[in-house]
Design a protein around this motif. Structure first.
Motif, PDB file in Angstrom:
ATOM      1  N   ARG A 154       0.829  -1.219   0.000  1.00 29.22           N
ATOM      2  CA  ARG A 154       0.000   0.000   0.000  1.00 29.22           C
ATOM      3  C   ARG A 154       0.860   1.264   0.000  1.00 29.22           C
ATOM      4  O   ARG A 154       0.591   2.204  -0.731  1.00 29.22           O
ATOM      5  N   LYS A 155       1.895   1.277   0.818  1.00 28.52           N
ATOM      6  CA  LYS A 155       2.697   2.499   0.987  1.00 28.52           C
ATOM      7  C   LYS A 155       3.710   2.711  -0.137  1.00 28.52           C
ATOM      8  O   LYS A 155       3.890   3.831  -0.612  1.00 28.52           O
ATOM      9  N   PHE A 156       4.372   1.631  -0.568  1.00 19.49           N
ATOM     10  CA  PHE A 156       5.475   1.767  -1.523  1.00 19.49           C
ATOM     11  C   PHE A 156       5.211   1.129  -2.889  1.00 19.49           C
ATOM     12  O   PHE A 156       6.031   1.255  -3.775  1.00 19.49           O
ATOM     13  N   GLN A 157       4.114   0.393  -3.035  1.00 18.97           N
ATOM     14  CA  GLN A 157       3.867  -0.421  -4.234  1.00 18.97           C
ATOM     15  C   GLN A 157       5.083  -1.311  -4.497  1.00 18.97           C
ATOM     16  O   GLN A 157       5.666  -1.333  -5.566  1.00 18.97           O
ATOM     17  N   VAL A 158       5.454  -2.057  -3.458  1.00 20.11           N
ATOM     18  CA  VAL A 158       6.683  -2.848  -3.441  1.00 20.11           C
ATOM     19  C   VAL A 158       6.755  -3.855  -4.598  1.00 20.11           C
ATOM     20  O   VAL A 158       7.848  -4.167  -5.076  1.00 20.11           O
ATOM     21  N   SER A 159       5.632  -4.338  -5.071  1.00 22.44           N
ATOM     22  CA  SER A 159       5.648  -5.309  -6.173  1.00 22.44           C
ATOM     23  C   SER A 159       6.146  -4.700  -7.475  1.00 22.44           C
ATOM     24  O   SER A 159       6.545  -5.421  -8.389  1.00 22.44           O
ATOM     25  N   ARG A 160       6.191  -3.378  -7.560  1.00 23.65           N
ATOM     26  CA  ARG A 160       6.677  -2.693  -8.774  1.00 23.65           C
ATOM     27  C   ARG A 160       8.140  -2.271  -8.671  1.00 23.65           C
ATOM     28  O   ARG A 160       8.708  -1.787  -9.641  1.00 23.65           O
ATOM     29  N   ILE A 161       8.720  -2.415  -7.491  1.00 24.79           N
ATOM     30  CA  ILE A 161      10.101  -1.970  -7.280  1.00 24.79           C
ATOM     31  C   ILE A 161      11.069  -3.071  -7.700  1.00 24.79           C
ATOM     32  O   ILE A 161      10.905  -4.222  -7.320  1.00 24.79           O
ATOM     33  N   LYS A 162      12.071  -2.679  -8.463  1.00 23.60           N
ATOM     34  CA  LYS A 162      13.062  -3.638  -8.967  1.00 23.60           C
ATOM     35  C   LYS A 162      14.375  -3.608  -8.182  1.00 23.60           C
ATOM     36  O   LYS A 162      15.138  -4.552  -8.219  1.00 23.60           O
ATOM     37  N   HIS A 163      14.637  -2.498  -7.514  1.00 26.68           N
ATOM     38  CA  HIS A 163      15.931  -2.339  -6.836  1.00 26.68           C
ATOM     39  C   HIS A 163      15.724  -2.193  -5.327  1.00 26.68           C
ATOM     40  O   HIS A 163      14.922  -1.383  -4.874  1.00 26.68           O
ATOM     41  N   PHE A 164      16.485  -2.983  -4.580  1.00 23.62           N
ATOM     42  CA  PHE A 164      16.411  -2.982  -3.124  1.00 23.62           C
ATOM     43  C   PHE A 164      17.808  -2.795  -2.551  1.00 23.62           C
ATOM     44  O   PHE A 164      18.753  -3.422  -3.011  1.00 23.62           O
ATOM     45  N   ALA A 165      17.912  -1.927  -1.563  1.00 21.27           N
ATOM     46  CA  ALA A 165      19.155  -1.744  -0.809  1.00 21.27           C
ATOM     47  C   ALA A 165      18.882  -2.324   0.576  1.00 21.27           C
ATOM     48  O   ALA A 165      18.219  -1.697   1.397  1.00 21.27           O
ATOM     49  N   ILE A 166      19.359  -3.528   0.806  1.00 20.86           N
ATOM     50  CA  ILE A 166      19.082  -4.232   2.055  1.00 20.86           C
ATOM     51  C   ILE A 166      20.326  -4.189   2.942  1.00 20.86           C
ATOM     52  O   ILE A 166      21.426  -4.496   2.486  1.00 20.86           O
ATOM     53  N   HIS A 167      20.132  -3.797   4.188  1.00 20.97           N
ATOM     54  CA  HIS A 167      21.259  -3.751   5.136  1.00 20.97           C
ATOM     55  C   HIS A 167      21.881  -5.139   5.261  1.00 20.97           C
ATOM     56  O   HIS A 167      21.211  -6.091   5.657  1.00 20.97           O
ATOM     57  N   PRO A 168      23.158  -5.257   4.912  1.00 20.34           N
ATOM     58  CA  PRO A 168      23.802  -6.578   4.952  1.00 20.34           C
ATOM     59  C   PRO A 168      24.330  -6.928   6.341  1.00 20.34           C
ATOM     60  O   PRO A 168      25.526  -6.903   6.593  1.00 20.34           O
ATOM     61  N   GLY A 169      23.423  -7.286   7.221  1.00 26.64           N
ATOM     62  CA  GLY A 169      23.818  -7.719   8.556  1.00 26.64           C
ATOM     63  C   GLY A 169      24.358  -9.136   8.563  1.00 26.64           C
ATOM     64  O   GLY A 169      24.829  -9.628   9.569  1.00 26.64           O
ATOM     65  N   GLY A 170      24.286  -9.786   7.425  1.00 26.10           N
ATOM     66  CA  GLY A 170      24.771 -11.147   7.241  1.00 26.10           C
ATOM     67  C   GLY A 170      24.062 -11.768   6.043  1.00 26.10           C
ATOM     68  O   GLY A 170      23.007 -11.298   5.624  1.00 26.10           O
ATOM     69  N   LYS A 171      24.663 -12.823   5.501  1.00 26.55           N
ATOM     70  CA  LYS A 171      24.072 -13.480   4.331  1.00 26.55           C
ATOM     71  C   LYS A 171      22.685 -14.021   4.616  1.00 26.55           C
ATOM     72  O   LYS A 171      21.785 -13.943   3.775  1.00 26.55           O
ATOM     73  N   GLN A 172      22.489 -14.559   5.805  1.00 30.93           N
ATOM     74  CA  GLN A 172      21.196 -15.143   6.144  1.00 30.93           C
ATOM     75  C   GLN A 172      20.104 -14.067   6.182  1.00 30.93           C
ATOM     76  O   GLN A 172      18.977 -14.302   5.748  1.00 30.93           O
ATOM     77  N   ILE A 173      20.431 -12.893   6.679  1.00 33.49           N
ATOM     78  CA  ILE A 173      19.465 -11.796   6.708  1.00 33.49           C
ATOM     79  C   ILE A 173      19.110 -11.376   5.285  1.00 33.49           C
ATOM     80  O   ILE A 173      17.941 -11.198   4.945  1.00 33.49           O
TER      81      ILE A 173
END
Length: 139
Positions: free
Chosen positions: A52-71
């Motif tokens: 609802r807030k970001f229309q996440v299904s349309r987003i292609k690029h994500f910057a995810i905090h790499p706290g570890g490979k499992q995360i």
């Protein structure tokens, strides 16, 4: 990059699993092995809100905090994303390790200089509490 929106959520079940405290010799951090599964549960609880807030299904690029490979894997799986979404985060993790909060800025810097990355970027960071900080950007 331009900030389009943001969202901050606390997953209360993680309060005892990820915490900062002040000890005799500075900051002390507590991380348990349950963090990846708590993130997975928390993100699943928030997917409708993210849509609802970001229309996440349309987003292609994500910057995810790499706290570890499992995360990184748990976040990727929760959103049903391809492995390639973690390319920059994995490079930062491999080159520098987890540098706490600053790590996400290194991921964003790589994405800023990557000509293949354009349009919307959803940045996700995690902190004590268990806190989920989300920033919707446009490049």
């Amino acid at each position: 990059m331009k900030i389009k929106s943001y969202l901050s959520q606390v997953i209360r079940e993680g309060e005892k699993d990820m915490a900062w405290g002040i000890g005799d010799f500075g900051f002390e951090m507590r991380l348990t092995k349950y963090i990846p599964s708590l993130l997975d549960q928390g993100i699943h609880q928030l997917i409708d809100l993210f849509e609802r807030k970001f229309q996440v299904s349309r987003i292609k690029h994500f910057a995810i905090h790499p706290g570890g490979k499992q995360i990184l894997n748990k976040v990727q799986e929760a959103f049903g994303l391809p492995q390639s979404v973690n390319f920059h985060a994995l490079e930062v993790l491999r080159n520098f390790g987890n540098m706490s909060s600053a790590t996400i800025l290194f991921v964003l810097e790589r994405m800023l200089h990557d000509e293949a990355v354009s349009g919307d970027i959803l940045s996700l960071g995690f902190g004590p509490g268990l806190t989920l900080e989300t920033l919707h950007l446009e490049k």
